[in-house]
Scaffold this motif. Structure first.
Motif, short mmCIF file in Angstrom:
data_model
loop_
_atom_site.label_atom_id
_atom_site.label_comp_id
_atom_site.label_asym_id
_atom_site.label_seq_id
_atom_site.Cartn_x
_atom_site.Cartn_y
_atom_site.Cartn_z
N TYR A 1 -7.13 -35.28 -114.95
CA TYR A 1 -8.23 -36.24 -114.89
C TYR A 1 -7.73 -37.67 -115.00
CZ TYR A 1 -11.14 -32.12 -115.63
OH TYR A 1 -11.74 -30.90 -115.50
N ILE A 2 -6.74 -37.90 -115.87
CA ILE A 2 -6.22 -39.27 -116.01
C ILE A 2 -5.54 -39.71 -114.73
CG2 ILE A 2 -4.46 -40.64 -117.19
CD1 ILE A 2 -5.24 -39.34 -119.77
N SER A 3 -4.85 -38.79 -114.05
CA SER A 3 -4.21 -39.16 -112.78
C SER A 3 -5.26 -39.56 -111.75
CB SER A 3 -3.35 -38.01 -112.25
OG SER A 3 -4.15 -36.90 -111.87
N ASP A 4 -6.44 -38.92 -111.78
CA ASP A 4 -7.53 -39.33 -110.89
C ASP A 4 -8.00 -40.74 -111.22
OD1 ASP A 4 -7.44 -36.90 -109.60
OD2 ASP A 4 -9.06 -36.01 -110.78
N GLN B 1 -4.32 -50.49 -120.07
CA GLN B 1 -5.63 -50.77 -120.64
C GLN B 1 -6.75 -50.39 -119.67
OE1 GLN B 1 -6.00 -54.54 -122.96
NE2 GLN B 1 -3.88 -54.88 -122.31
N LYS B 2 -6.57 -50.69 -118.39
CA LYS B 2 -7.60 -50.39 -117.40
C LYS B 2 -7.73 -48.88 -117.16
CE LYS B 2 -9.06 -54.55 -116.20
NZ LYS B 2 -10.45 -54.98 -116.57
N ILE B 3 -6.60 -48.18 -117.14
CA ILE B 3 -6.67 -46.72 -116.99
C ILE B 3 -7.41 -46.12 -118.17
CG2 ILE B 3 -5.31 -44.59 -116.93
CD1 ILE B 3 -3.09 -46.22 -115.53
N PHE B 4 -7.04 -46.55 -119.37
CA PHE B 4 -7.70 -46.04 -120.57
C PHE B 4 -9.19 -46.36 -120.57
CE2 PHE B 4 -9.33 -46.81 -124.82
CZ PHE B 4 -9.07 -45.60 -125.43
N LEU B 5 -9.54 -47.58 -120.20
CA LEU B 5 -10.94 -48.01 -120.20
C LEU B 5 -11.81 -47.07 -119.39
CD1 LEU B 5 -13.34 -50.05 -120.42
CD2 LEU B 5 -12.34 -51.23 -118.44
#
Length: 471
Positions: free
Chosen positions: A120-123, A348-352
């Protein structure tokens, strides 16, 4: 006893500066007179520390010139047979244990990567590049991405009724950096601080490297002895009290709500900052833990650290600090700007975008179930041994007491030989005293590894214990 303590403080201070490469090869060390004045100790105490460091080939002396940092050539040191054990004995760094590959990994308080939302994070990484095509061409602000701070502020207000705002937040590269920034901003050599005993080993190392005078506060299954804390605050006037009150690392204990409120009152009365490190509160099993100490703070005496590394993505290294006092925040912004001028914007943007998705809550709920199962498997296997522990209601660790006659430091060497790792209690002790306690993490190994590894470990301990009895 006091003389030995002061000597060890000087020795640790000099050695840590060398190991952190702040004092480099052939750099001249402070004169005995100057270092004694800076650390408020007798010159003979500094001389004794320098002489021991010279014997250990960490420094050398030039006639009439002073002391200098020795070359790091490994041939000058008397290493033990196993480099990891040698490094552990000399440094007490948890990272030295983690470097050794083992089949049964019970030392790392990290979550099995197979339980994390990697796909999911890779998406979300792809979405981030579509939304922010210039993200790799831009620095974050020192304080952190405004959009992320806005999202986290809303989360804390909803979750804990904190009534915070984005200006109160500082994004850091993991909680370890947050602790380091606090140490840099508010503690100098010989300042007194309070640490729990036992405590998070990396925090111990960081405050010791600064040269802080560490006073310990015992933590129990019921929390703290508040009379002890008030006595220490009144007597020593500590700069800060670093604490980990929710599913405490390493013990798993949780401080009750009434004590949390009283701690804030004591902090306000004695002007002592409370550093609340909260890495595990979302990893609960049966019921939610108490709200953070920060929720009781009205005067800016609490710095709250919330890490999301453990259960979302260790690779993103996202944590946040909160404080309601402008002067405290300004000090932290200054040291953050000197450290890295802002955490990576891409992270930060990926985490957000993952943090604000519905996927996250589903992930966390499943993760709690998986970790509770692993904890119960470990406890079931441990029940075959006559050892003591308090079953935690969350977190990643068991704090286990072996029979008193066993040395967990010696046991580590034998366990490594059997491809088993754990954390000896001495690493988590600010006083570094011998201990029969150890930390076993149930979060990284899978169910089969836990069952086999714990059975193997129990056999090792019982065999070692019987040999010790015969001796």
């Amino acid at each position: 006893m006091n003389g030995d303590f002061l000597f060890k403080q000087v020795y640790d201070y000099v050695l840590n500066r060398i190991e952190l490469n702040e004092w480099k090869e052939d750099d001249k060390l402070p004169s005995i007179r100057n270092l004694a004045a800076d650390m408020k100790v007798h010159r003979l105490t500094v001389l004794k520390a320098y002489q021991l460091l010279k014997q250990e080939n960490r420094i050398y002396a030039k006639d009439k010139s002073g002391y200098f940092v020795q070359s790091s050539d490994n041939s000058k040191y008397d290493n033990q047979d196993i480099p990891m054990i040698s490094a552990y004995v000399q440094k007490n760094h948890l990272s030295e244990i983690h470097k050794v590959p083992v089949s049964y990994q019970f030392s790392q308080a990290l979550i099995d990567p197979n339980l994390l939302p990697n796909r999911y994070i890779s998406d979300y990484v792809k979405k981030v590049f579509d939304l922010y095509p210039k993200v790799l061409s831009t620095y974050s602000t020192v304080q952190g991405d405004e959009e992320l701070r806005q999202s986290l502020s809303g989360y804390f207000n909803r979750q804990y009724k904190m009534f915070t705002n984005p200006d109160h937040l500082l994004i850091t590269t993991g909680s370890q950096q947050a602790i380091h920034l606090i140490a840099q901003a508010f503690v100098k050599a010989r300042d007194t601080i309070l640490l729990e005993r036992p405590s998070y080993s990396s925090a111990i190392d960081m405050f010791r490297a600064i040269g802080a005078n560490i006073i310990t506060v015992d933590i129990h299954p019921y929390g703290y002895d508040l009379e002890q804390i008030e006595h220490l605050m009144k007597k020593h006037k500590p700069r800060l009290f670093y604490l980990n009150p929710t599913f405490h690392n390493p013990t798993g204990y949780t401080v009750p709500p009434a004590q949390r409120k009283q701690l804030v009152q004591l902090a306000e009365q004695y002007r002592c900052l409370l550093i609340e490190d909260d890495a595990y509160s979302d990893i609960y099993f049966d019921e939610e833990p108490p709200t953070p100490i920060y929720t009781y703070d009205t005067s800016g005496m609490v710095i709250y650290i919330k890490s999301f590394c453990k259960y979302i993505s260790p690779g993103l290294r996202i944590a946040v600090m909160m404080n309601g006092h402008e002067s405290v925040r300004k000090s932290l912004f200054t040291v953050k700007s000197l450290a890295d001028n802002g955490s990576p914007l891409l992270n930060q943007k990926i985490f957000l975008h993952y943090f604000s998705s519905s996927r996250l809550q589903q992930h966390v709920e499943k993760l709690r179930i998986a970790l509770q199962i692993r904890k119960e498997i470990m406890e079931k296997e441990l029940s075959a041994a006559n050892w003591q522990w308090t079953s935690p209601n969350g977190g990643l660790n068991l704090w286990v007491q072996l029979p008193d006659h066993l040395s967990t430091e010696d046991l580590l060497t034998k366990a490594i030989d059997q491809s088993i790792s754990f954390v000896p209690g001495q690493i988590c002790d600010p006083l570094k005293q011998p201990s029969s306690w150890l930390r076993l993490s149930y979060s990284f190994a899978n169910e089969e590894q836990i069952s086999k590894g714990i059975r193997k470990f129990i056999n090792l301990v019982q065999r070692d214990g019987s040999h010790a009895s015969e001796a």
